[in-house]
Every structure is written in structure tokens, then in C-alpha cells.
Design an enzyme around this catalytic site. Structure first.
Site, PDB file in Angstrom:
ATOM      1  N   SER A  20       1.021  -1.165  -0.152  1.00  0.00           N
ATOM      2  CA  SER A  20       0.058  -0.107  -0.135  1.00  0.00           C
ATOM      3  C   SER A  20       0.956   1.421   0.051  1.00  0.00           C
ATOM      4  CB  SER A  20      -0.992  -0.188   1.263  1.00  0.00           C
ATOM      5  OG  SER A  20      -1.779   1.238   1.234  1.00  0.00           O
ATOM      6  N   SER A  22      -0.754   4.201   0.707  1.00  0.00           N
ATOM      7  CA  SER A  22      -1.519   5.047   1.489  1.00  0.00           C
ATOM      8  C   SER A  22      -0.630   5.760   2.611  1.00  0.00           C
ATOM      9  CB  SER A  22      -2.586   4.483   2.189  1.00  0.00           C
ATOM     10  OG  SER A  22      -3.698   3.915   0.992  1.00  0.00           O
ATOM     11  N   LYS A  72     -13.466  -4.801   1.351  1.00  0.00           N
ATOM     12  CA  LYS A  72     -14.485  -3.769   0.889  1.00  0.00           C
ATOM     13  C   LYS A  72     -15.980  -4.154   1.051  1.00  0.00           C
ATOM     14  CE  LYS A  72     -11.343  -0.951  -2.013  1.00  0.00           C
ATOM     15  NZ  LYS A  72     -11.198  -0.110  -3.291  1.00  0.00           N
ATOM     16  N   ASP A 109     -13.632   5.973  -3.623  1.00  0.00           N
ATOM     17  CA  ASP A 109     -13.199   5.567  -4.611  1.00  0.00           C
ATOM     18  C   ASP A 109     -13.792   6.228  -5.879  1.00  0.00           C
ATOM     19  OD1 ASP A 109     -11.348   3.661  -3.607  1.00  0.00           O
ATOM     20  OD2 ASP A 109     -12.370   2.092  -3.867  1.00  0.00           O
ATOM     21  N   GLY A 137     -14.206  -4.852  -6.201  1.00  0.00           N
ATOM     22  CA  GLY A 137     -14.929  -3.788  -5.496  1.00  0.00           C
ATOM     23  C   GLY A 137     -14.488  -2.542  -6.023  1.00  0.00           C
ATOM     24  N   ALA A 138     -13.331  -2.206  -6.843  1.00  0.00           N
ATOM     25  CA  ALA A 138     -12.825  -0.911  -7.352  1.00  0.00           C
ATOM     26  C   ALA A 138     -14.078  -0.890  -8.529  1.00  0.00           C
ATOM     27  CB  ALA A 138     -11.585  -0.843  -7.774  1.00  0.00           C
ATOM     28  N   GLY A 255      -2.682   4.982 -12.248  1.00  0.00           N
ATOM     29  CA  GLY A 255      -3.198   4.591 -11.172  1.00  0.00           C
ATOM     30  C   GLY A 255      -3.192   5.663 -10.124  1.00  0.00           C
TER      31      GLY A 255
END
Length: 289
Positions: A20, A22, A72, A109, A137-138, A255
Site C-alpha cells: 500500500s 497510502s 471492501k 473511490d 470492489g473498485a 493509477g
């Protein structure tokens, strides 16, 4: 990363989680703004998800978490409230404390995905079409977001029945199509009409093209000349899809655009301040080192 005592913090959870980006994104913004808080990655397996949330409910320093694969949808029944747009999307990527012991789920998202398309969406078009590869999920957030902006959708997956079910759930009533992923792999001699005034997207919402995964099997004869290639994969940043798109003269969106956009919305919810987006170029350089 060890959280200093008495320091507010947020985190990202998933399985796996080491990849990740993030923590770098949120850590960069926290440092730029001088906020005394932390953001970390936390490995949470599916079996540990319930216990993780139970522990965080009781932690007054916890400001929330971002949620990545495979949680998610699994996280939703464990929360007290599902807010818009997560309720419509059917997937949560951000969990926030909301009152004593109450956990609310939302989704950033969709907003993150649309952010680099804002200028395009502000223009008038007589036709908009998006070919979306992926049914995870995305993809749910992307399908919901684009359906709300007047796109005709073609969703491709290994299981066309799943793609059809997603369209029935997330974009009912529209003229949309579900097809097998293999449809895009072979060349076509379809003669596109003049696409002036149209907005066409090719969106990879799958893991195909990610490091360790096979490339997305797409022949560019399936896209009109002015189509935009948008790949949500972040490692590598320039995927085989984007490489072939650039070689064919197509505009591309990588992305990091969606990743930074969705993180910005979550950051403000976690820490109460908007992130300093004027430093996006510096942040991108940090993330691609």
C-alpha cells in the site's frame, strides 16, 4: 511504524497490505500541514476483521481507516451505518468513527476515480461510452460513478454473468452491456464513426497488468481513436495497457490519479483539514521512487 503515545492516528487495512502507498500519501500531507498525527498500514486478515473493528471502536485516538482488498464488502455488515455513496456502490473503502462506539462506512473511490476526468465531464457530449474491465470492489465504484454521468457502459469480466449482475444492481435501466473479457483480446474490423463530440474511456479496474499478473488482453482496434486509457493499477505505474495506449496516440491516466484523489477525500475526513494538493507533483515523485 509504531504509533507514538497519545497521538491521533488513521490507517489502511487489507490482506496483503505491505504494497500500500497510502501511508506515504497521508504521511506526506501530515508533514506538509504540520499535523501531529500518524497514518500506518495494518495487516488484517479476513478472520481478524471483526476483532480489529471491535478494538478500534474503543480507541479515542483512532480517526478511521481506509479499506482495501479483500475487505471492501466484507466490512459492511460489521458497521453500524453505511453512508452515501457506499450504500449505492455496495462497497466501503473508508471507515470512520461517528459518535461513541459507532462506526460508519463510506466510499471515496468514486470521487477519486472521477477527479482526473473533471474537465472532460464538464463538457457537453452527444455520446459517452466506457469499456470497463473488471468486476471487483473498485469496478463497483467506477460503474456507479460513470453511470451517474451519462455513460453507456460495457463491462467485461471472466464471468459475464457477474458483470451483468453488477450492471443490473448499479446501473439499472440504462443501455449497458456485459461481455466476456476475451472479447477484447482479438482484433476487430469494426468501423468507428466520427467520434468528434464523444467521450470514450477504456478502464482497467482489474489486477491485470499489475506486477506479478499477466497483462490485460486488449487489442486497441476495439477503441475509437480519441479514447482515453485509464488504468487503476499503481505497480507498475506505466502498465502494458498504458504503454500500448501511448504508442497508439491515446491519452492516458495512471493509477496514482485515482489513488491520490480518493486519499484526499479520506484525509479530510480523518484529520479535519484538506490536503495540500499544490504539492501533487512532489508527492508523485515520492511515490515513484
Amino acid at each position: 511504524m509504531t504509533r507514538p503515545p497519545e497521538t491521533p492516528y488513521a490507517e489502511v487495512i487489507g490482506d496483503p497490505i505491505a504494497q500500500s502507498k497510502s501511508p506515504k500519501i497521508h504521511g506526506f500531507w501530515l508533514e506538509k500541514l504540520g499535523i501531529e498525527a500518524a497514518y500506518r498500514a495494518c495487516h488484517v486478515t479476513p478472520d481478524a476483521l471483526t476483532d480489529y473493528l471491535a478494538e478500534r471502536r474503543e480507541d479515542p485516538l483512532w480517526r478511521g481507516c481506509n479499506v482495501t482488498m479483500p475487505h471492501k464488502q466484507a466490512v459492511m455488515p460489521l458497521l453500524d451505518r453505511i453512508d452515501s455513496p457506499a450504500d449505492a456502490i455496495g462497497a466501503v473503502n473508508t471507515v470512520l468513527p461517528s459518535g461513541k462506539g459507532v462506526l460508519a462506512g463510506t466510499n471515496t473511490d468514486a470521487a477519486g476515480f472521477l477527479e482526473p476526468l473533471a474537465k472532460d465531464l464538464a463538457e457537453a457530449h452527444y455520446f459517452r461510452m466506457a469499456r470497463i474491465i473488471g468486476t471487483g470492489g473498485a469496478a463497483r465504484a467506477i460503474i456507479s460513478a460513470l453511470a451517474g454521468h451519462g455513460f453507456t457502459l460495457v463491462v467485461a469480466g471472466r464471468d459475464p454473468a457477474k458483470a451483468c449482475a453488477l450492471l443490473d444492481e448499479l446501473a439499472p435501466g440504462g443501455e449497458h452491456y456485459a461481455i466476456d473479457l476475451a472479447h477484447f483480446s482479438d482484433p476487430t474490423d469494426f468501423a468507428f464513426d466520427d467520434r468528434e463530440g464523444c467521450l470514450d474511456l477504456i478502464v482497467n479496474a482489474s489486477s491485470l497488468g499489475m506486477a506479478g499478473q499477466p497483462p490485460l488482453p486488449l487489442d486497441w482496434s476495439h477503441a475509437p481513436p480519441r479514447a482515453i486509457a485509464y488504468d487503476i493499477v499503481t505497480a507498475p505505474l506505466v502498465t502494458p495497457l498504458l504503454e500500448t495506449a501511448r504508442a497508439g496516440g491515446h491519452r492516458t491516466i495512471d493509477g496514482l490519479s485515482m489513488l491520490i484523489g480518493q486519499a484526499a477525500t479520506a484525509f479530510e475526513r480523518f484529520f479535519g483539514e484538506a490536503p495540500p494538493r499544490e504539492h501533487d507533483a512532489e508527492l508523485r515523485a515520492l511515490l515513484t521512487q
